[in-house]
Design an enzyme around this catalytic site. Structure first.
Site, PDB file in Angstrom:
ATOM      1  N   ARG A  19     -77.302 -32.910 -33.477  1.00  0.00           N
ATOM      2  CA  ARG A  19     -77.931 -31.494 -33.662  1.00  0.00           C
ATOM      3  C   ARG A  19     -79.431 -31.485 -33.893  1.00  0.00           C
ATOM      4  NH1 ARG A  19     -74.561 -29.585 -38.672  1.00  0.00           N
ATOM      5  NH2 ARG A  19     -74.890 -27.563 -38.132  1.00  0.00           N
ATOM      6  N   GLY A  52     -80.337 -21.189 -34.169  1.00  0.00           N
ATOM      7  CA  GLY A  52     -79.972 -21.271 -32.741  1.00  0.00           C
ATOM      8  C   GLY A  52     -81.008 -21.600 -31.668  1.00  0.00           C
ATOM      9  N   LYS A 104     -83.073 -28.816 -40.774  1.00  0.00           N
ATOM     10  CA  LYS A 104     -81.537 -28.806 -41.034  1.00  0.00           C
ATOM     11  C   LYS A 104     -81.400 -30.193 -41.574  1.00  0.00           C
ATOM     12  CE  LYS A 104     -78.926 -27.650 -37.323  1.00  0.00           C
ATOM     13  NZ  LYS A 104     -80.152 -27.326 -36.652  1.00  0.00           N
ATOM     14  N   GLU A 128     -72.908 -23.018 -42.966  1.00  0.00           N
ATOM     15  CA  GLU A 128     -71.684 -23.261 -41.990  1.00  0.00           C
ATOM     16  C   GLU A 128     -70.817 -24.175 -42.738  1.00  0.00           C
ATOM     17  OE1 GLU A 128     -73.306 -24.429 -37.979  1.00  0.00           O
ATOM     18  OE2 GLU A 128     -74.701 -22.811 -37.971  1.00  0.00           O
ATOM     19  N   HIS A 171     -98.148  13.476 -45.709  1.00  0.00           N
ATOM     20  CA  HIS A 171     -99.657  13.562 -44.944  1.00  0.00           C
ATOM     21  C   HIS A 171     -99.540  13.998 -43.485  1.00  0.00           C
ATOM     22  CE1 HIS A 171    -103.716  12.513 -43.507  1.00  0.00           C
ATOM     23  NE2 HIS A 171    -103.027  11.891 -42.786  1.00  0.00           N
TER      24      HIS A 171
END
Length: 915
Positions: free
Chosen positions: A128, A143, A36, A309, A869
Site C-alpha cells: 500500500r 484513494g 498511512k 478501514e 444586502h
C-alpha cells in the site's frame, strides 16, 4: 548471485532506515513513512489490532528516483492549478514513466526481501502506498495512490513497490496536490507491506457521522470479503449507524452486496457475483458494537474523529487496516461557555455574506466589539478580549450561541422573523428546534429582554429619533449625518503617537466607539420598513402581490448605491477620453492587464482622467473591500486592482439603454409613480387612508436606504483600526518580533501587546498562516451548527417539487422580474469578470461585490433573505434576484442559460447539456 530485479549489480548491505517495522512508525516519523504508515503505527501504540508488517521508507523512494529527472517535473508543476488538467496529465504521465524506468537500488531490494521473509514464507500481503501528503488532518488524499492486495512472493512484492512509487504521479494525485497548494518537490512516498487479513467481512467505519456532522454517531458500511468492494464503491454495502453514547443501532439498511472481492490462491483477487447476499446482514450487532468500540479507542488516541478501514477474519477477530482523520467535518465551536446540554450556534459570518475565514486579528476585533455590545446591554463580560458568553469561533468563522434565544418565548417570536427577511434559509432551521425538547421554552416573560434593550435604547435616544423621523423626517436625516461626522472625528489618532498608544486607540475604537453606530442609525431604516408594512396593512388586498416591493426601487440615501454609481460615473468619464479608454482596452479579458494598471496607478503613471478620478473615488470609498468586516483584508485604497477590473468591465457595456445611472433614475421614477398609484388605491377607502399611505411610503423611501449606513460607518472604523495596526506591524517587523508588517493580522490584540513588550512571535504567525490558508479552501460552511457537530440543515429534506431533481432550484424571492441569460458563477469577486447581461451566481455578497451588480442581468445567491444586502441592492438596480438557493454555485455551471424569476423565487436551467 546477481539480483534478478536489478541486472548487472551486486546486492549491498541494506542501509539503516530503509525499512521500519510498523511498530516503529508513528506521527513523529511522518516525513519518513508517510501518512498511512504513521497512522498505523499510532494504532499499534494505542494497543489496537493491526496486521503485522513493515514500511519501506521515503528514503528508499528518493534513492530510487534521485537520478530519474523528477526535478524538472517539480519545476514544471510549481504553481500549477487543477484547472490546467491537460498540462497536469501530460506531466503526470511523464513522471510515472520516469519512476517506472528507474532501477530499484540493490540495497533497497535486499531490505524488502529480508523484511518480507520475516513475515513468513511467501505470505500473502497488501502493498500500500503511504505518501507524506496523505491521511493528514486537513486533506485525506483518500484513494490518490495505489494499493495492491493479496500479493504473494518477493518478485511480486517488488513489482508492486515500483507501481506504488509510480502512483504518486497519477493524474488524480497530481491534480489533488495542486488543488491543495502542496509543492510536488516536498512530497515523497513510502510503501506499507502488511499481512493480508483473510476477511470474512470488511468495510469502513466513521467515528462521526460524515453527513450530519454528529460526533456521537458511528457509521459502519460492511460487505462480505475484502474491504476493497466497499472502498471502491463496487458494491451496495450494509449500512449501520450506531449511537456511541447509548450503544444502540439507530439505522440498519441491508445492501445488495452483489459483488464480493476474494483473494486468489497464489496472488491477486477476483470479483465474485452473488445473488442472495442482500437478504441478510453480513455482520451481527455484537460485531457492530465491537467495531464501534475499536473506532472510539482510535478516536480518543488521535484526538479527532477517524475514518477507518477494518476486516474481520474467519475466526471472528477484528483488525484495523487504516485510519485517517475525517477531513470533511466542520470544526466544533472552540468556546462553549454553558455546561451540559446541546447548544445551537448561528454562523454570523454567513449572515454578513462572508464565506471565507477571518484572520486571527479579525476574530480578535470582533471579540472586543461583541464584548462592547454585551456590556452596553448590561451583560457580564469577565474578559472583553475573550468575547461575551454567546461568542464562539469555529473554522475561523464567527458563531453566536442562540440557545438562550430559542429557550425564550419572545426570542422565538422575534428572531426567526428577522431571519425571514435577512437570511431566509436560516429561519426554517431555527424554527425546526421549536419542537425539540432539548430547547424547550424556559422563560416567556419579555422583562428579561427589555431590561437589556431599554437602557441601550434610552442612552441612544431611540424613542426621540423615531418620533422625529415621523414628524420631521428631514431633521432626522440631518441628525444621522451629524452623527457620522462626529464618529469619523473620533477615529483620528494624534500625530506622534507611540505604538502602544496606537494599540490603546485601536482597543478604544473597537471596545467603545463602534457599538453606538447601531442604535443611533438603525432605528431609521427599521422605521422605514415598518412603515412599508403598515402601508400594506392600510391597503389590504388593493395593493396586489409585489406592489410594495416596487416602492423600494432606486432608493435615495443608500451609500452603497451611491458608491456604485460614482464608480460608473468614473467609467463614463474614462470612456469619453480616448487616451484613458485606450489604457483599459483588453483589460477585461487579460489577466495580467489589471495588476499592471494597479501598478501604474500606484506609480502615478495613468492618464489624468483615470489617475485623479480613481484617487477621488478611493478618497471617498477606499476604506471598503470585499470581506471588509475582516481587519486582515486589504482595503481598496491599499490595492485598487479589484476596482480597476470592475472599471474595465463597465467599459465593455455598449448599450446606452442599459447604463446603470439611467436604470437607477428610471427605477426611482417608477417607485414614485407607484406611491401615487397605491395612494390612489387607498383613496377608495377614504382620504385619511390616502394621506397615511402616501406619508408612510414617502418615509419608507427616505429611510430604507439608510440600511447600509451602519455597516458603512463600522467599516470606516475597521479601516482606521487596520491603518493603526499596520503602523504597529511595521514597528514590530523592524524590531524583529515578526517577519512582515502584515504578520500582525495573524496575531490577536493581546499578542500584539506582548510583541510590543519584546516577545518574538514568528512561530505563532507561521502556524496561523498555514491554518488560514487551509481554511480558505473550505467551501461548505454550516449556517447553523450544534455543539455536538450536527448540521441541522443536512437533516432537512428539500421541499417537494424543488431542487435539481425536479429541474427547478427554489429560493426566496428578492427582486421581482424575470430574466433568461447565461450564468456566471463567481466565488470571489476579486479580479472576477462578469459580461454585461450575465446572471451572477454567488455564494453570498457584501458591499464589495456590488460594483458587479451594475452590469449583471440577474442575481442568484446561495444565502440571504429579501432584505439582505444583495437583495436590497438588486431591487434598487431593478435586477431580478433570487436568494437562499441551496448549492446554487455547485448546481449551476458557468455558461448554463438559466431563467431567474425574482417574483416566485425560482431558478430554472434550460434543458440540454450544460457547457
Amino acid at each position: 548471485m546477481k539480483h534478478p530485479s536489478v541486472p548487472g549489480t551486486q546486492p549491498q548491505e541494506p542501509e539503516p532506515g530503509l525499512v521500519l517495522a510498523l511498530e516503529r512508525t508513528g506521527a513523529e516519523r511522518l516525513a519518513d513513512v508517510g501518512g498511512k504508515a504513521a497512522n498505523l503505527g499510532e494504532l499499534l501504540r494505542a494497543g489496537l489490532p493491526v496486521p503485522a508488517g513493515f514500511c519501506l521508507t521515503t528514503q528508499a523512494y528518493r534513492r530510487a528516483t534521485e537520478s530519474a529527472g523528477l526535478d524538472a517535473v517539480h519545476a514544471s508543476l510549481a504553481g500549477a492549478s487543477p484547472e490546467d488538467l491537460p498540462g497536469l496529465a501530460t506531466l503526470a504521465a511523464y513522471a510515472r514513466d520516469l519512476v517506472l524506468a528507474a532501477d530499484v537500488p540493490a540495497d533497497v531490494a535486499l531490505a524488502v526481501r529480508e523484511a518480507y521473509a520475516a513475515l513468513g514464507p511467501d505470505v500473502p500481503v497488501a502493498v500500500r502506498s503511504s505518501a507524506t501528503a496523505e491521511d493528514l488532518p486537513f486533506a485525506s488524499f483518500a484513494g490518490q495512490q495505489d494499493t495492491f492486495l493479496n500479493v504473494v512472493g518477493i518478485e511480486a512484492v517488488l513489482a508492486a513497490v515500483r507501481q506504488c512509487w509510480a502512483s504518486l504521479w497519477t493524474d488524480r494525485a497530481v491534480s489533488y496536490r495542486a488543488g491543495h497548494g502542496i509543492s510536488p518537490a516536498g512530497v515523497a512516498l513510502a510503501v506499507v507491506v502488511q499481512r493480508m487479513v483473510d476477511a470474512a467481512v470488511a468495510g469502513v467505519l466513521f467515528t462521526a457521522n460524515p453527513v450530519t456532522g454528529r460526533r456521537h454517531e458511528a457509521v459502519i458500511d460492511a460487505s462480505p470479503g475484502l474491504g476493497e468492494a466497499v472502498v471502491s464503491g463496487a458494491v451496495n454495502p450494509d449500512h449501520f449507524v450506531v449511537d456511541s453514547a447509548t450503544r444502540r443501532i439507530l439505522e440498519r439498511l441491508i445492501g445488495s452486496k452483489a459483488v464480493v472481492i476474494r483473494p486468489l490462491p497464489g496472488g491477486g483477487t477476483a470479483r465474485v457475483v452473488q445473488s442472495d447476499a442482500g437478504t441478510r446482514p453480513c455482520i451481527d450487532d455484537a460485531g457492530l458494537l465491537a467495531l464501534e468500540l475499536l473506532g472510539r479507542r482510535a478516536e480518543v488516541h488521535f484526538g479527532a474523529p477517524q475514518d477507518l478501514e477494518w476486516a474481520i477474519d474467519d475466526s471472528g477477530a477484528a483488525w484495523l487496516t487504516q485510519s485517517r482523520p475525517i477531513t470533511t467535518l466542520y470544526p466544533l465551536p472552540e468556546r462553549q461557555h454553558a455546561p451540559g446540554g446541546t447548544r445551537v450556534y448561528l454562523c454570523f459570518s454567513l449572515a454578513q455574506g462572508l464565506t471565507r475565514p477571518l484572520t486571527p486579528m479579525g476574530l480578535a476585533g470582533f471579540r472586543l466589539i461583541a464584548s462592547s455590545v454585551a456590556r452596553a446591554a448590561h451583560f457580564e463580560v469577565p474578559n472583553p478580549h475573550d468575547g461575551p458568553a454567546p461568542y464562539a469561533a469555529a473554522g475561523q468563522r464567527l458563531f453566536f450561541d442562540l440557545t438562550p434565544v430559542l429557550r425564550n418565548g419572545v426570542g422565538r417570536a422575534l428572531v426567526p422573523r428577522v431571519f425571514d427577511v435577512m437570511e431566509a434559509r436560516s429561519a426554517p432551521v431555527l424554527r425546526s428546534f421549536f419542537d425539540d425538547p432539548r430547547f424547550s421554552v424556559t422563560s416567556r416573560s419579555p422583562w428579561r429582554l427589555l431590561r437589556h434593550v431599554v437602557p441601550v435604547a434610552a442612552r441612544a435616544r431611540v424613542p426621540e429619533s423615531l418620533l422625529r423621523a415621523l414628524v420631521r423626517p428631514e431633521a432626522a436625516l440631518r441628525r444621522a449625518e451629524r452623527f457620522g461626522e462626529r464618529f469619523r472625528a473620533a477615529l483620528a489618532v494624534p500625530a506622534g503617537s507611540t505604538a502602544v498608544q496606537r494599540l490603546d486607540h485601536v482597543e478604544r475604537i473597537l471596545g467603545r466607539e463602534l457599538f453606538p453606530v447601531v442604535p443611533n442609525i438603525l432605528p431609521l431604516p427599521a422605521l422605514g420598513f415598518a412603515l412599508l408594512a403598515a402601508a400594506g396593512k392600510l391597503l389590504g388586498t388593493s395593493a396586489g402581490p409585489g406592489a410594495l416591493q416596487q416602492v423600494l426601487r432606486g432608493l435615495p440615501h443608500n451609500v452603497t448605491t451611491e458608491m456604485d454609481l460614482a464608480l460608473w460615473e468614473l467609467a463614463e468619464a474614462i470612456r469619453a477620453d480616448a487616451g484613458a479608454a485606450a489604457v483599459f482596452a483588453g483589460a477585461g479579458s487579460d489577466a495580467e492587464a489589471v495588476p499592471e494598471l494597479a501598478r501604474r496607478y500606484q506609480a502615478r503613471e495613468l492618464p489624468a482622467v483615470v489617475q485623479s478620478g480613481l484617487a477621488g473615488f478611493l478618497g471617498h470609498y477606499g476604506h471598503r473591500a470585499v470581506a471588509e468586516i475582516d481587519l486582515g483584508v486589504p482595503r481598496w485604497s491599499e490595492d485598487p486592482a479589484h476596482i480597476l477590473g470592475v472599471l474595465a468591465n463597465y467599459l465593455r457595456l455598449e448599450d446606452p439603454g442599459q447604463a446603470p445611472d439611467r436604470q437607477f433614475r428610471k427605477a426611482a421614477q417608477d417607485a414614485e409613480a407607484q406611491i401615487q398609484r397605491l395612494a390612489a388605491a387607498a383613496g377608495q377607502r377614504g382620504r385619511l387612508r390616502t394621506a397615511l399611505v402616501r406619508a408612510a411610503l414617502k418615509r419608507t423611501r427616505m429611510f430604507a436606504g439608510l440600511r447600509e449606513l451602519p455597516k458603512y460607518h463600522i467599516v470606516e472604523a475597521l479601516a482606521a483600526v487596520r491603518a493603526q495596526l499596520q503602523a504597529i506591524g511595521t514597528e514590530l517587523a523592524a524590531a524583529g518580533r515578526i517577519t512582515d508588517a502584515d504578520d500582525i493580522f495573524f496575531l490577536d490584540l493581546v499578542e500584539a501587546r506582548e510583541a510590543l513588550a519584546g516577545r518574538p512571535l514568528h512561530t505563532v504567525v507561521e502556524g496561523r498562516r498555514e491554518d488560514y490558508a487551509r481554511e480558505l479552501g473550505r467551501r461548505h460552511i454550516p449556517r447553523v451548527l450544534l455543539s455536538d457537530g450536527t448540521e441541522p440543515e443536512a437533516l432537512r429534506s428539500r421541499a417537494a417539487g424543488t431542487g435539481a431533481d425536479a429541474g427547478v432550484l427554489g429560493g426566496t424571492p428578492a427582486s421581482a422580474g424575470t430574466v433568461t441569460a447565461a450564468a456566471r458563477v463567481i466565488l470571489d469577486p476579486q479580479g472576477a469578470r462578469l459580461e454585461p447581461g450575465e446572471i451572477l451566481v454567488a455564494p453570498s455578497t457584501d458591499p464589495g461585490w456590488t460594483p458587479l451588480f451594475l452590469t449583471a442581468g440577474g442575481l442568484v445567491m446561495e444565502m440571504g433573505g429579501p432584505n439582505s444586502h444583495g437583495a436590497v441592492v438588486a431591487r434598487e438596480y431593478g435586477i431580478p434576484a433570487v436568494v437562499g438557493v441551496p448549492d446554487a454555485t455547485t448546481l449551476i455551471p458557468t455558461g448554463q442559460r438559466i431563467t431567474v424569476d425574482g417574483g416566485d423565487g425560482s431558478v430554472v436551467p434550460e434543458a440540454g447539456p450544460a457547457p
